[in-house]
Design a protein around this motif. Sequence first.
Motif, PDB file in Angstrom:
ATOM      1  N   SER A   4       0.818  -1.220   0.000  1.00 18.26           N
ATOM      2  CA  SER A   4       0.000   0.000   0.000  1.00 18.26           C
ATOM      3  C   SER A   4       0.847   1.264   0.000  1.00 18.26           C
ATOM      4  O   SER A   4       0.364   2.352  -0.307  1.00 18.26           O
ATOM      5  CB  SER A   4      -0.942   0.006   1.206  1.00 18.26           C
ATOM      6  N   ASN A   5       2.138   1.134   0.351  1.00 20.64           N
ATOM      7  CA  ASN A   5       3.016   2.300   0.409  1.00 20.64           C
ATOM      8  C   ASN A   5       3.701   2.588  -0.925  1.00 20.64           C
ATOM      9  O   ASN A   5       4.400   3.599  -1.056  1.00 20.64           O
ATOM     10  CB  ASN A   5       4.086   2.112   1.483  1.00 20.64           C
ATOM     11  N   ILE A   6       3.553   1.704  -1.906  1.00 15.45           N
ATOM     12  CA  ILE A   6       4.163   1.935  -3.212  1.00 15.45           C
ATOM     13  C   ILE A   6       3.291   2.921  -3.977  1.00 15.45           C
ATOM     14  O   ILE A   6       2.118   2.650  -4.233  1.00 15.45           O
ATOM     15  CB  ILE A   6       4.292   0.626  -4.012  1.00 15.45           C
ATOM     16  N   PRO A   7       3.832   4.069  -4.348  1.00 16.16           N
ATOM     17  CA  PRO A   7       2.989   5.069  -5.015  1.00 16.16           C
ATOM     18  C   PRO A   7       2.606   4.660  -6.433  1.00 16.16           C
ATOM     19  O   PRO A   7       3.378   4.005  -7.140  1.00 16.16           O
ATOM     20  CB  PRO A   7       3.876   6.319  -5.038  1.00 16.16           C
ATOM     21  N   ASN A   8       1.410   5.025  -6.831  1.00 16.82           N
ATOM     22  CA  ASN A   8       0.993   4.880  -8.223  1.00 16.82           C
ATOM     23  C   ASN A   8       1.548   6.058  -9.025  1.00 16.82           C
ATOM     24  O   ASN A   8       1.813   7.128  -8.474  1.00 16.82           O
ATOM     25  CB  ASN A   8      -0.529   4.855  -8.338  1.00 16.82           C
ATOM     26  N   THR A   9       1.718   5.845 -10.302  1.00 17.28           N
ATOM     27  CA  THR A   9       2.215   6.915 -11.159  1.00 17.28           C
ATOM     28  C   THR A   9       1.438   6.918 -12.464  1.00 17.28           C
ATOM     29  O   THR A   9       0.507   6.140 -12.652  1.00 17.28           O
ATOM     30  CB  THR A   9       3.730   6.767 -11.406  1.00 17.28           C
ATOM     31  N   ASN A  10       1.828   7.799 -13.368  1.00 14.91           N
ATOM     32  CA  ASN A  10       1.221   7.845 -14.693  1.00 14.91           C
ATOM     33  C   ASN A  10       2.289   8.222 -15.712  1.00 14.91           C
ATOM     34  O   ASN A  10       3.382   8.678 -15.345  1.00 14.91           O
ATOM     35  CB  ASN A  10       0.027   8.801 -14.731  1.00 14.91           C
ATOM     36  N   ILE A  11       1.983   8.031 -16.966  1.00 15.58           N
ATOM     37  CA  ILE A  11       2.965   8.248 -18.028  1.00 15.58           C
ATOM     38  C   ILE A  11       3.414   9.710 -18.091  1.00 15.58           C
ATOM     39  O   ILE A  11       4.603   9.996 -18.295  1.00 15.58           O
ATOM     40  CB  ILE A  11       2.402   7.795 -19.382  1.00 15.58           C
ATOM     41  N   HIS A 255       0.757  -3.346 -14.527  1.00 15.31           N
ATOM     42  CA  HIS A 255      -0.040  -4.545 -14.247  1.00 15.31           C
ATOM     43  C   HIS A 255      -0.756  -5.102 -15.463  1.00 15.31           C
ATOM     44  O   HIS A 255      -1.724  -5.850 -15.333  1.00 15.31           O
ATOM     45  CB  HIS A 255      -1.047  -4.246 -13.139  1.00 15.31           C
ATOM     46  N   SER A 256      -0.292  -4.771 -16.659  1.00 18.41           N
ATOM     47  CA  SER A 256      -0.937  -5.261 -17.876  1.00 18.41           C
ATOM     48  C   SER A 256      -0.315  -6.544 -18.406  1.00 18.41           C
ATOM     49  O   SER A 256      -0.732  -7.044 -19.450  1.00 18.41           O
ATOM     50  CB  SER A 256      -0.871  -4.173 -18.959  1.00 18.41           C
ATOM     51  N   TYR A 273       7.414   2.557  -8.361  1.00 15.82           N
ATOM     52  CA  TYR A 273       6.029   2.946  -8.607  1.00 15.82           C
ATOM     53  C   TYR A 273       5.267   1.748  -9.187  1.00 15.82           C
ATOM     54  O   TYR A 273       5.872   0.793  -9.679  1.00 15.82           O
ATOM     55  CB  TYR A 273       5.928   4.089  -9.632  1.00 15.82           C
ATOM     56  N   THR A 274       3.961   1.849  -9.149  1.00 18.05           N
ATOM     57  CA  THR A 274       3.109   0.918  -9.897  1.00 18.05           C
ATOM     58  C   THR A 274       2.277   1.716 -10.891  1.00 18.05           C
ATOM     59  O   THR A 274       2.075   2.924 -10.746  1.00 18.05           O
ATOM     60  CB  THR A 274       2.174   0.108  -8.977  1.00 18.05           C
ATOM     61  N   LEU A 275       1.803   0.997 -11.908  1.00 12.78           N
ATOM     62  CA  LEU A 275       1.030   1.620 -12.984  1.00 12.78           C
ATOM     63  C   LEU A 275       0.045   0.580 -13.495  1.00 12.78           C
ATOM     64  O   LEU A 275       0.439  -0.548 -13.795  1.00 12.78           O
ATOM     65  CB  LEU A 275       1.979   2.062 -14.106  1.00 12.78           C
TER      66      LEU A 275
END
Length: 280
Positions: A4-11, A255-256, A273-275
């Motif tokens: 839960s502490n891993i931040p999400n990111t975006n392109i 996650h794709s 990060y996760t995406l």
Amino acid sequence: MKVSNIPNTNIIYLIENYEALLFDAYGVLLNEFGVLPGAINLIDKLNNTNKPYFILTNDASRSVPTSSNFYKSFGLEIPEEKIITAGSLIYPYFQENNLKGSKCRVIGTDDCFLYVADAGGIVSDDDFDVLIIGASPDNYTFSSIEDLVNNLFRMLDVKEKVSVVLLNPDLLYPKSTDYYGIGAGSILLWLESFVEVRYPGQSKLQITRLGKPFKEIYQEAFRRTKTMNMVMVGDQLQTDIVGANNFGIDSVLVHSGLTKNDTLTGQNIYPSYTLSSIND
């Protein structure tokens, strides 16, 4: 670290905050059934803005020109100079280890054979000093494995060691969102097990692994970008993320492909990060 502490990111964030972007191909941009959502727009944007990027792929079944044409067939306009394949690493490896002129048995596609020939290897199925595992061919059968194993045993009966070069360390790769192919790394796992049974405790294989997660492919990316302010976007913890983390650059788990968000729980490998997908 908690998942839960891993931040999400975006392109957009990645484009704005890193000097160079590194992408895995399968599971990130496309799979066996086609291009993934957002991939064409992303590549077009990077090309039109001259944003530095590279495809870092463990796929050694295709040469760099073949890879570029393959991507373009899906609408991904990725030029050859933007592609770093695990197979392309064999040329500097042969030069650095004085392997030009070595007899090589090659497991893989026609392009795998071309990689070896271009590096100066001499293809020989019956008598060889180096075994090159480039890809798991579609027509590779159990009988093919038996033939390889027995041929290897014949070599090991008369040689102290046989060198093995694994171009693609992937054990699995995503063919679609819920179907997986067996990678070239699995062939080496089988061979190691068979050799240990036949020659227990003798360490008869001298193994070199190229491609992710090993440093050579990231060193090539650094040589081209001349910056460590790179980020690796990939779908596999054990290759994309581990390799980037070990090399000292940031990583994004998308996650794709192979690794889904729920499989991060209980792992000791964490991305920066996760995406959800590159369409985010």
